[in-house]
Design an enzyme around this catalytic site. Sequence first.
Site, PDB file in Angstrom:
ATOM      1  N   THR A  12       0.860  -1.177   0.000  1.00 48.85           N
ATOM      2  CA  THR A  12       0.000   0.000   0.000  1.00 48.85           C
ATOM      3  C   THR A  12       0.900   1.232   0.000  1.00 48.85           C
ATOM      4  O   THR A  12       1.813   1.329   0.817  1.00 48.85           O
ATOM      5  CB  THR A  12      -0.915   0.005   1.241  1.00 48.85           C
ATOM      6  N   ASP A 109      -7.291  -0.036  -9.564  1.00 49.49           N
ATOM      7  CA  ASP A 109      -5.942   0.346 -10.001  1.00 49.49           C
ATOM      8  C   ASP A 109      -5.882   0.487 -11.520  1.00 49.49           C
ATOM      9  O   ASP A 109      -5.207   1.362 -12.057  1.00 49.49           O
ATOM     10  CB  ASP A 109      -4.911  -0.692  -9.524  1.00 49.49           C
TER      11      ASP A 109
HETATM   12  C1  PAZ Z   1      -5.903  -7.749 -11.400  1.00 50.62           C
HETATM   13  C2  PAZ Z   1      -5.669  -7.225 -10.002  1.00 50.62           C
HETATM   14  C3  PAZ Z   1      -5.660  -8.373  -9.021  1.00 50.62           C
HETATM   15  C4  PAZ Z   1      -4.296  -6.518  -9.968  1.00 50.62           C
HETATM   16  O1  PAZ Z   1      -4.030  -6.105  -8.640  1.00 50.62           O
HETATM   17  P1  PAZ Z   1      -2.542  -5.798  -8.050  1.00 50.62           P
HETATM   18  O2  PAZ Z   1      -1.576  -6.620  -8.795  1.00 50.62           O
HETATM   19  O3  PAZ Z   1      -2.313  -4.320  -8.307  1.00 50.62           O
HETATM   20  O4  PAZ Z   1      -2.631  -6.077  -6.594  1.00 50.62           O
HETATM   21  C5  PAZ Z   1      -6.744  -6.155  -9.635  1.00 50.62           C
HETATM   22  O5  PAZ Z   1      -6.771  -5.154 -10.607  1.00 50.62           O
HETATM   23  C6  PAZ Z   1      -8.121  -6.768  -9.509  1.00 50.62           C
HETATM   24  O6  PAZ Z   1      -8.441  -7.357  -8.502  1.00 50.62           O
HETATM   25  N1  PAZ Z   1      -8.958  -6.633 -10.564  1.00 50.62           N
HETATM   26  C7  PAZ Z   1     -10.315  -7.116 -10.600  1.00 50.62           C
HETATM   27  C8  PAZ Z   1     -10.641  -7.807 -11.888  1.00 50.62           C
HETATM   28  C9  PAZ Z   1     -10.478  -6.945 -13.130  1.00 50.62           C
HETATM   29  O7  PAZ Z   1      -9.769  -5.941 -13.130  1.00 50.62           O
HETATM   30  O8  PAZ Z   1     -11.090  -7.301 -14.160  1.00 50.62           O
HETATM   31  K     K Z   2      -1.178  -4.725 -11.227  1.00 53.37           K
END
Ligand code: PAZ
Ligand code: K
Length: 257
Positions: A12, A109
């Site tokens: 974080t 994100d």
């Molecule tokens: C793909 C991720 C796990 C990436 O998260 P991170 O690597 O930044 O922790 C995150 O963007 C997420 O939980 N997405 C939800 C599903 C999607 O974006 O379609």
């Molecule tokens: K990511």
Amino acid sequence: MLLAIDCGNTNTVFSIWDGTRFLATWRIATDHTRTADEYFVWLSSLMAMTKTDATVTEAIISSTVPRVVFNLRVLCNRYFDCRPLVVGKPDCRLPVAPRVDLGTTVGPDRLVNTVAGHDRHGGDLIIVDFGTATTFDVVDDDGAYVGGVIAPGVNLSLEALHNAAAALPHIDVAKPDKVIGTNTVACMQSGVYWGYVGLVEGIVREVRRERDRPMKVVATGGLASLFAQGTALFHSIEDDLTMHGLVLINDYNKETA
Ligand SMILES: CC(C)(COP(=O)(O)O)[C@@H](O)C(=O)NCCC(=O)O
Ligand SMILES: [K+]
Ligand SMILES: Nc1ncnc2c1ncn2[C@@H]1O[C@H](COP(=O)(O)OP(=O)(O)O)[C@@H](O)[C@H]1O
């Protein structure tokens, strides 16, 4: 001043934006059991130790871990007397809505990266984010997130190899000198490093083929610069991309209030 919080599955990141520049950026391991009081002790001691003179009056949160949002909200309410914007919640507006299948909750994100990438580069764009997962965000000409790719993260792959094979040690990712490893660690590093370079190059090639148009590629996340050493694919490496997006989304919500 704005407190911008980017919570990933591993780390974080807290940044303080004074309206012109980031005064400070601090990182803590993501842990949903951390309380608002713990965050505040940590933040205020870093502020004191680095002589960061910040008066936080507003906050914005992007979190890929839903469970941590509660305590981050309490932190903002209790210690900074403000109600944070939370990306992905209905009261946090985005300049352009994502165009994805009905019922899909896009990672916040990725929405934030999309806003930041489009602000800096326009479309069409591919943003590669080397986090816990390696994500590819496809940004259309008008700034909409239109989908992408989710691949296992680099460290996750190394962990999986170590956990599943008794004779394979825990190692850190590195760029090996040679492709052909002459010891176990070098063999593993080669597999993960060059495997990832191939993964990124292959996915970008196929995305461009499917979209049938030129697309810039921007990379972000802790491991982006390491992988940039193995490929000429990236137009730029932007470590502050997510933070830049959080500032933009906060401004946008104030302007359109
Ligand atoms: C793909 C991720 C796990 C990436 O998260 P991170 O690597 O930044 O922790 C995150 O963007 C997420 O939980 N997405 C939800 C599903 C999607 O974006 O379609
Ligand atoms: K990511
Ligand atoms: N500069 C770096 N060198 C090596 N590993 C790193 C570096 N920065 C981040 N990492 C590692 O990369 C992974 C993803 O980290 P991070 O980008 O913070 O993920 P997330 O945004 O998903 O929390 C983690 O395992 C982290 O320890």
